[in-house]
Design an enzyme around this catalytic site. Sequence first.
Site, mmCIF file in Angstrom:
data_model
loop_
_atom_site.group_PDB
_atom_site.id
_atom_site.type_symbol
_atom_site.label_atom_id
_atom_site.label_comp_id
_atom_site.label_asym_id
_atom_site.label_seq_id
_atom_site.Cartn_x
_atom_site.Cartn_y
_atom_site.Cartn_z
ATOM 1 C CG HIS A 286 -3.005 0.089 -5.221
ATOM 2 N ND1 HIS A 286 -3.825 -0.237 -4.166
ATOM 3 C CD2 HIS A 286 -1.810 -0.528 -4.974
ATOM 4 C CE1 HIS A 286 -3.155 -1.009 -3.312
ATOM 5 N NE2 HIS A 286 -1.929 -1.193 -3.797
ATOM 6 C CD GLU A 287 1.268 -0.522 -7.261
ATOM 7 O OE1 GLU A 287 2.204 -0.166 -6.501
ATOM 8 O OE2 GLU A 287 0.614 -1.558 -7.070
ATOM 9 C CG HIS B 161 1.969 1.774 -2.602
ATOM 10 N ND1 HIS B 161 1.555 1.652 -1.298
ATOM 11 C CD2 HIS B 161 1.397 0.739 -3.284
ATOM 12 C CE1 HIS B 161 0.751 0.596 -1.189
ATOM 13 N NE2 HIS B 161 0.636 0.035 -2.382
#
Length: 377
Positions: A25-26, A29
């Site tokens: 998820h990170e 980003h």
Amino acid sequence: MIQSPGFLLTILAFVLVIGPLVFIHEMGHYLAGRWFGVKAEAFSIGFGREIAGWTDRRGTRWKLGWLPLGGYVKFDGDMNPASQPDAAWLSLPAAERQRTFQAKPVWQRAIIVAAGPAVNLTAAVLILAGFAFFYGVNATPAVVGRIEPNSAAMRAGLRAGDRITALGGRTITTFADMATYTALRPDEQIRVDYARGGKPASTSLKIGVTTERDRFGNTFRKGVLGIRSARPEYRRIPLWQAPGYGLAMTGDVLRGTLDGLGQIITGRRSVDELGGPLKIAKISGEQFSLGWPALVWLIAMISINLGFINLLPVPMLDGGHLFFYAIEAVRRRPVTPQVAEWAYRGGLAALLALMLFVTLNDLGSFGLWKNLAGLIG
């Protein structure tokens, strides 16, 4: 006999489930930020005090926090939770300011924020595509093979050979579609559309209720029609078709999540079914004890829900940022810092309240409150 995976296996399974999902998820980003030239100050898995880490040649600090319940990427100039420009940002040299998150146009900021949930959903699609390719899919047609005595289907007048085409207005193709729909709706009155001898017909029925107990002692209340299939059919999926099936299954899970959320909001399903990290850890341990395929399947399910939850328009979540960027795109200017600050404070308070509620729910599902009541009584 109730089987328990044990404390250590549960902790290990929880780390194996949450760790990779938070990381990807990170990473979504982070990679989107790098693509648009935004410098990352820190990439953290876990919150709180750093227990291990290193700094790469770009100046990004990669670290592990002691509380493994999430993570974050801190971009240059990201000086407050609302990612709003402030005096410190304005004081940066022009060249340095150009590498900050706030300096990017709204569409780039939106892509950077949306990349996290998008990667979670993509990971789920790939995992489910792998299951479709290696294990096949349940392609049993939604044709009645046998009716259970005194069941909802029998009372509604359904017969062997009927092909179910829709339940509650939702198109049904396979037996699995039918089972998934009814399992989430115990005791609900629905319309059933079917074909008998090639002719369309319809009836209404009240879905039956059954309570099941698994090997770990968990009980489940689910809806049943009392229909059995004539002959189960499983079909292996070619590699080139597997991503499409993975995408379709991800869509089905998302639709089931929305159905369940709607039932909780309308009071048709108990809020006691909401769970948090403790329940995820418990389920992770149970699935790990069943083998790697069960654990990987759970990772796909949680990845879908993680992506979905993060897209909700709640301040502090990715969806909250995207909501404000949408407003900014329409108004041609961002919301005022005061509005953003109060919105994010409210979002933080709501998330903390929800976390407290689901933790109390988790402890209750483990029997803590009953045990305390027994001790006090």
